[in-house]
Design an enzyme around this catalytic site. Structure first.
Site, PDB file in Angstrom:
ATOM      1  N   ARG A  37      40.466   7.948   8.814  1.00 50.83           N
ATOM      2  CA  ARG A  37      40.450   9.203   9.576  1.00 50.83           C
ATOM      3  C   ARG A  37      40.059  10.372   8.668  1.00 50.83           C
ATOM      4  NH1 ARG A  37      44.881   7.125  12.145  1.00 50.83           N
ATOM      5  NH2 ARG A  37      46.348   8.325  10.893  1.00 50.83           N
ATOM      6  N   ILE A  53      34.179   3.792 -18.309  1.00 54.38           N
ATOM      7  CA  ILE A  53      35.603   4.052 -18.492  1.00 54.38           C
ATOM      8  C   ILE A  53      36.124   4.995 -17.417  1.00 54.38           C
ATOM      9  CG2 ILE A  53      37.298   5.080 -20.063  1.00 54.38           C
ATOM     10  CD1 ILE A  53      35.203   4.349 -22.308  1.00 54.38           C
ATOM     11  N   ASP A  56      29.435  14.541 -18.882  1.00 49.97           N
ATOM     12  CA  ASP A  56      30.711  15.270 -18.954  1.00 49.97           C
ATOM     13  C   ASP A  56      31.277  15.116 -20.367  1.00 49.97           C
ATOM     14  OD1 ASP A  56      33.826  15.352 -17.013  1.00 49.97           O
ATOM     15  OD2 ASP A  56      32.640  16.948 -17.930  1.00 49.97           O
ATOM     16  N   SER A  95      41.057  11.537 -23.479  1.00 46.98           N
ATOM     17  CA  SER A  95      40.875  12.993 -23.500  1.00 46.98           C
ATOM     18  C   SER A  95      39.519  13.410 -22.950  1.00 46.98           C
ATOM     19  CB  SER A  95      41.034  13.512 -24.930  1.00 46.98           C
ATOM     20  OG  SER A  95      40.044  12.937 -25.735  1.00 46.98           O
TER      21      SER A  95
END
EC number: 3.5.1.25
Lengths: 409, 276
Positions: free
Chosen positions: A246, A274, A297, A332
């Site tokens: 939904r 990862i 990133d 990290s």
């Protein structure tokens, strides 16, 4: 052979013995370059009766448009979000290093920060072309602070913000300037976001609807209805995309028919093996292959050798492709390079070589609205190239037709 | 005439390419002595072009001192249209070899004065010393170049309106859409090709068999313009088995019997020490 050109005296380079990515396939064709752009050899032949001054034997390599990384937070010990005096040097250092990964253009990314950081950092780096000095800067990617607390991931909560009244002006107060900004990531469910999205889009800035880890990048303004996009599951290390029948959330958006005609939806994925589950990569790729944008990133620790490193306030431990908060098993951030992401994406999703390469070149260029100048090998496109071997390892990188990095040198 | 019959398309293409290669090598072209070659387009010569490219890549043949003259080009089709004969020649031949652009000549179907373009083309051929070897094909209606049935057998380079048959045969290159096929073309005349020192016609496939029959076993007739070459002193027809299906058994046997002699024309030239 001497050249005989009527249109320009500039030297012409012909790349031979190569397979080029063109028209969504790998073609066995030579690639011609003049004055930093891809040249049409048929026009050269019939109109100018010209030929190449220089031939580069690619020995069977694949030539793809140079990779474009639209989300990279730093690397090699440099953190773009650090408000230092020499941000420009830091960006340049990383820009030069990422040539080795086949990246020819990028968006230095700033995570959620207080206004002082933006006011200090943003004016120091302008949009500029790449070259032997490094990859080109397409503009900043401002990831935050207008993202919501529930989905903050690793962004420091105390700096998150909502839009006060006067949307864009408030944004400008926080950032200081939008002149050299290419992408802004914000949370669509924040009240007031709609007008901000519209105004940013009008300025030619790409708006990204922020979910940490899996970003949804939207080119031009899509009408954003609060409540239409829901949280991903907790963006933990392996981001599982939660799909409720939904409430289809991000996956629903990827396959939505509510997207106006002519608009495209792109989504960034970190394919380092990862941070994104291979199944998630496969699902996303199959749901909406033409929208998949590979991003690194990458954090400050990217590019550093294995072992312990002190970066700002943190101590990071690098083991292989994992970067942990030292002494823990908490990740990290990602430290994979763009070419690693391309290889891993291909292997995890089972896609073709052409699709893997387009996810790192064509799609980011389309997302930013800079295709076909960048991200393609069409006649007239910028000659930003990456030469790869069969296994998609980078052999050489070119910007504007000039070799800026070669393996082994 | 020499009628060379090979088993299939690939063998016919190879034979023709070797013949052209040997002719060029025997001529020993140089900076003051260019070999002039007339060239066709279409699916028939593709195999031959591939072989010639192979010989260039092997270092056995250079086109540095070769001048080429194409037979025809559409009128009004943009030069960079994928179906223009300029595009065909670039993609299938020129871009793979070492020919100089200024030595290639293709009629320009987009000039303002088509008549002047045709006259200029004839002059260029004359200035180049005439054509040593004109390679051509044959249409299902027996035409050479765009010299459709009824074309004068002494015609020169000119504008021609294409016959329905030809437009239909070409439609497959325009997505099967008849309305997209150009209706006019510039073409060398039958007389222009007859002026060449030697003419080689490539004919492959059963759909060309009837045209071949009309061209070589019936009389010289402007309805089957390839028949004009019965009156050329040096004509060679290179075909595959299928193209001979309409010929008399006697004709085929006679020429097949000559193959051991004709094959001498395509033997590899004696290897010379390569110049430094």
């Amino acid at each position: 052979m001497p050249s005989n050109k009527s249109v320009s005296d500039a030297p012409i380079t012909q790349f031979i013995n190569c397979r080029i990515l063109r028209d969504n396939e790998l073609q066995r064709e030579d690639l011609w370059v003049r004055e930093g752009r891809i040249l049409d050899p048929e026009k050269l032949f019939f109109d100018e009766q010209g030929y190449a001054d220089k031939r580069v034997d690619c020995e069977g390599s694949i030539i793809a448009p140079g990779f474009i990384d639209v989300q990279i937070n730093g690397g090699y010990g440099i953190d773009f979000s650090q408000a230092s005096e020499d941000v420009s040097d830091g960006v340049s250092f990383v820009a030069k290093k990422i040539l080795e990964h086949g990246v020819t253009s990028f968006c230095p990314t700033l995570v959620t920060s207080p206004p002082e950081v933006y006011h200090k950092v943003l004016p120091q780096v302008k949009v500029h072309d790449g070259g032997p000095h490094g990859a080109g800067v397409l503009g900043f990617h401002l990831e935050g602070p207008f993202i919501s607390a529930e989905k903050k991931g690793a962004h420091p909560e105390k700096y998150l913000r909502t839009f006060k009244s006067g949307g864009l002006e408030h944004l400008m107060e926080v950032y200081g300037s939008l002149d050299d900004v290419a992408i802004v990531t914000l949370a669509p469910e924040l009240p007031g976001s709609q007008s901000v999205v519209r105004e940013l889009s009008q300025r030619g800035i790409t708006v990204s609807l922020g979910e940490h880890r899996v970003l949804l990048l939207v080119s031009e303004s899509v009408s954003v209805q609060p409540g239409r996009f829901h949280a991903l599951s907790n963006p933990s290390v392996s981001a599982v995309v939660q799909f409720h029948h939904r409430d289809p959330g991000i996956v629903g958006l990827l396959t939505s028919d509510g997207i106006p005609a002519g608009r495209a939806v792109y989504y960034g994925m970190i394919a380092d093996g990862i941070h994104t589950n291979p199944a998630a990569l496969r699902i996303a790729h199959r749901a909406h292959p033409s929208g998949l944008v590979l991003v690194t990133d990458a954090i400050t620790a990217m590019g550093l050798p294995p072992g312990r490193h002190t970066l700002g306030q943190q101590v990071i431990e690098i083991q292989g492709l994992h970067a942990y908060v030292a002494g823990t098993k908490t990740l990290s951030g990602s430290i994979a390079t763009m070419d690693m992401c391309v290889r891993h994406f291909k292997q995890a999703s089972g896609c073709s070589v052409q699709e893997a390469l387009e996810a790192a070149s064509l799609h980011p260029a389309q997302l930013l609205g800079i295709s076909p100048k960048k991200g393609k090998l069409d006649y007239g496109s910028d000659a930003d190239l990456v030469l790869l071997d069969e296994g998609l390892h980078v052999k050489a990188t070119y910007i504007s037709g000039e070799e800026v990095w070669r393996k082994g040198q | 005439m020499k009628l060379i019959i090979l088993n299939d398309y690939d063998q016919a293409s190879e034979w023709a390419a070797k013949y052209i290669r040997n002719k060029i090598l025997q001529f020993s072209p140089g900076p003051n002595k260019y070999f002039t070659l007339g060239l066709p387009t279409g699916s028939t010569p593709l195999g031959c072009y591939k072989k010639l490219i192979e010989y260039y890549k092997n270092g056995d043949l250079s086109f540095q001192y070769v001048k080429t003259f194409n037979m025809d080009e559409y009128v009004g089709l943009p030069r960079d249209h994928p179906e223009s004969y300029h595009s065909f020649m670039w993609n299938n031949f020129f871009k793979h070899i070492d020919i100089k652009a200024e030595n290639t000549h293709i009629l320009d179907g987009n000039t303002a004065d088509l008549q002047a373009e045709c006259e200029s083309f004839e002059k260029k051929i004359t200035a180049a010393g005439g054509i040593q070897l004109f390679v051509g094909g044959i249409g299902p209606d027996g035409h050479i170049a765009f010299n459709e049935p009824g074309s004068s057998l002494v015609s020169r380079t000119r504008v021609k309106t294409l016959a329905k048959d030809t437009i239909m045969a070409n439609a497959r290159f325009f997505d099967g859409d008849l309305s997209k096929v150009p209706t006019m073309a510039l073409t060398v005349g039958v007389g222009t090709v007859m002026d060449a020192k030697e003419v080689m016609i490539l004919i492959t496939g059963a759909h060309k068999a009837f045209a071949l029959y009309k061209a070589i076993e019936e009389g010289v007739n402007h309805m089957w313009t390839v028949s004009a070459f019965q009156q050329h002193p040096q004509t060679i027809f290179v075909c595959d088995e299928d193209a001979t299906l309409e010929l008399r058994v006697k004709t085929v046997k006679y020429f097949k019997g000559m193959m051991h002699v004709h094959n001498k024309l395509v033997e590899s030239p004696p290897s010379e020490p390569k110049k430094n």
